[in-house]
Design a protein around this motif. Structure first.
Motif, mmCIF file in Angstrom:
data_model
loop_
_atom_site.group_PDB
_atom_site.id
_atom_site.type_symbol
_atom_site.label_atom_id
_atom_site.label_comp_id
_atom_site.label_asym_id
_atom_site.label_seq_id
_atom_site.Cartn_x
_atom_site.Cartn_y
_atom_site.Cartn_z
ATOM 1 N N CYS A 3 -64.968 -35.693 -0.311
ATOM 2 C CA CYS A 3 -65.821 -36.950 -0.407
ATOM 3 C C CYS A 3 -67.241 -36.293 -0.143
ATOM 4 O O CYS A 3 -67.350 -35.465 0.384
ATOM 5 C CB CYS A 3 -65.596 -37.820 0.731
ATOM 6 S SG CYS A 3 -63.834 -38.502 0.609
ATOM 7 N N THR A 21 -69.236 -41.329 -1.937
ATOM 8 C CA THR A 21 -67.938 -41.453 -2.680
ATOM 9 C C THR A 21 -67.012 -40.297 -2.624
ATOM 10 O O THR A 21 -67.294 -39.433 -1.970
ATOM 11 C CB THR A 21 -68.667 -41.331 -4.320
ATOM 12 O OG1 THR A 21 -67.637 -41.669 -5.182
ATOM 13 C CG2 THR A 21 -69.057 -39.870 -4.614
ATOM 14 N N ASP A 23 -64.934 -40.006 -5.327
ATOM 15 C CA ASP A 23 -64.905 -39.386 -6.667
ATOM 16 C C ASP A 23 -65.614 -38.207 -7.072
ATOM 17 O O ASP A 23 -66.359 -37.858 -6.245
ATOM 18 C CB ASP A 23 -65.263 -40.730 -7.515
ATOM 19 C CG ASP A 23 -64.629 -41.940 -7.595
ATOM 20 O OD1 ASP A 23 -63.238 -41.848 -7.106
ATOM 21 O OD2 ASP A 23 -64.995 -42.886 -7.817
ATOM 22 N N ASP A 24 -65.373 -37.793 -8.290
ATOM 23 C CA ASP A 24 -66.204 -36.437 -8.672
ATOM 24 C C ASP A 24 -67.770 -37.029 -8.777
ATOM 25 O O ASP A 24 -68.034 -38.025 -9.461
ATOM 26 C CB ASP A 24 -65.882 -36.307 -10.120
ATOM 27 C CG ASP A 24 -66.463 -35.228 -10.643
ATOM 28 O OD1 ASP A 24 -66.440 -33.976 -10.187
ATOM 29 O OD2 ASP A 24 -67.630 -35.471 -11.476
ATOM 30 N N LEU A 25 -68.277 -36.284 -8.015
ATOM 31 C CA LEU A 25 -69.925 -36.682 -7.967
ATOM 32 C C LEU A 25 -70.468 -36.579 -9.167
ATOM 33 O O LEU A 25 -71.571 -37.577 -9.452
ATOM 34 C CB LEU A 25 -70.691 -35.701 -6.784
ATOM 35 C CG LEU A 25 -72.064 -35.998 -6.533
ATOM 36 C CD1 LEU A 25 -72.126 -37.512 -5.957
ATOM 37 C CD2 LEU A 25 -72.725 -34.820 -5.490
ATOM 38 N N GLU A 27 -69.403 -37.576 -12.045
ATOM 39 C CA GLU A 27 -68.982 -38.761 -12.602
ATOM 40 C C GLU A 27 -69.595 -39.997 -12.079
ATOM 41 O O GLU A 27 -70.197 -40.925 -12.759
ATOM 42 C CB GLU A 27 -67.457 -38.912 -12.556
ATOM 43 C CG GLU A 27 -66.960 -40.111 -13.137
ATOM 44 C CD GLU A 27 -67.146 -40.488 -14.613
ATOM 45 O OE1 GLU A 27 -67.341 -41.766 -14.932
ATOM 46 O OE2 GLU A 27 -67.443 -39.597 -15.187
ATOM 47 N N ARG A 28 -69.723 -40.033 -10.613
ATOM 48 C CA ARG A 28 -70.377 -41.181 -10.070
ATOM 49 C C ARG A 28 -71.978 -41.196 -10.424
ATOM 50 O O ARG A 28 -72.409 -42.376 -10.821
ATOM 51 C CB ARG A 28 -70.320 -40.751 -8.518
ATOM 52 C CG ARG A 28 -70.804 -42.086 -7.831
ATOM 53 C CD ARG A 28 -69.880 -43.252 -7.876
ATOM 54 N NE ARG A 28 -70.424 -44.347 -7.022
ATOM 55 C CZ ARG A 28 -71.100 -45.500 -7.964
ATOM 56 N NH1 ARG A 28 -70.918 -45.539 -9.206
ATOM 57 N NH2 ARG A 28 -71.451 -46.516 -7.239
ATOM 58 N N ARG A 31 -72.114 -42.673 -13.754
ATOM 59 C CA ARG A 31 -71.931 -44.251 -13.763
ATOM 60 C C ARG A 31 -73.164 -44.857 -13.214
ATOM 61 O O ARG A 31 -73.520 -45.838 -13.719
ATOM 62 C CB ARG A 31 -70.698 -44.646 -12.836
ATOM 63 C CG ARG A 31 -69.462 -44.304 -13.404
ATOM 64 C CD ARG A 31 -68.302 -44.887 -12.748
ATOM 65 N NE ARG A 31 -68.126 -45.088 -11.344
ATOM 66 C CZ ARG A 31 -67.393 -44.261 -10.755
ATOM 67 N NH1 ARG A 31 -66.606 -43.186 -11.100
ATOM 68 N NH2 ARG A 31 -67.659 -44.168 -9.305
ATOM 69 N N HIS A 32 -73.996 -44.374 -12.255
ATOM 70 C CA HIS A 32 -75.410 -44.878 -11.710
ATOM 71 C C HIS A 32 -76.044 -44.950 -12.808
ATOM 72 O O HIS A 32 -76.986 -45.757 -13.032
ATOM 73 C CB HIS A 32 -75.843 -43.937 -10.543
ATOM 74 C CG HIS A 32 -75.161 -44.338 -9.283
ATOM 75 N ND1 HIS A 32 -75.217 -45.339 -8.722
ATOM 76 C CD2 HIS A 32 -74.520 -43.494 -8.420
ATOM 77 C CE1 HIS A 32 -74.717 -45.501 -7.464
ATOM 78 N NE2 HIS A 32 -74.487 -44.216 -7.402
ATOM 79 N N LYS A 37 -74.356 -51.113 -15.921
ATOM 80 C CA LYS A 37 -73.928 -51.203 -14.432
ATOM 81 C C LYS A 37 -75.225 -52.185 -14.084
ATOM 82 O O LYS A 37 -76.301 -51.968 -14.389
ATOM 83 C CB LYS A 37 -73.927 -49.893 -13.679
ATOM 84 C CG LYS A 37 -73.850 -50.142 -12.124
ATOM 85 C CD LYS A 37 -73.783 -48.825 -11.761
ATOM 86 C CE LYS A 37 -73.572 -48.922 -10.214
ATOM 87 N NZ LYS A 37 -74.122 -49.713 -9.283
#
Length: 85
Positions: A3, A21, A23-25, A27-28, A31-32, A37
């Motif tokens: 994490c 997160t 998740d994979d940093l 990828e996060r 998404r940001h 979004k």
């Protein structure tokens, strides 16, 4: 489980975003930067990771996020980022 606690910076907005997160940093961050979004980061796509810490558990990462958000101090956040350079 890996994490992450992370701090993003937007040059356009001259603002920091603090998050965590499991998740994979990369990828996060993608998404940001997605303009689809909604929310604080959704209107821009120039967010870059300027600081991160890895944790073994979700609880540790999210506790770190909460602790740093409580600072409410840009100077302390910048000092944290600069401590890594």
């Amino acid at each position: 489980m890996d994490c992450h606690f992370y701090i993003l910076f937007s040059k356009t907005r001259n603002r920091f975003y603090i998050g965590a997160t499991c998740d994979d940093l990369d990828e996060r961050v993608r998404r940001h930067n997605s303009l689809h979004k909604k929310g604080f980061t959704g209107k821009l796509n120039d967010w870059k990771v300027v600081y991160s810490e890895d944790f073994k558990t979700k609880e540790e990462a999210f506790a770190r996020e909460r602790a740093v958000k409580k600072w409410k101090s840009r100077k302390k956040i910048i000092a944290l980022i600069n401590s890594e350079t």
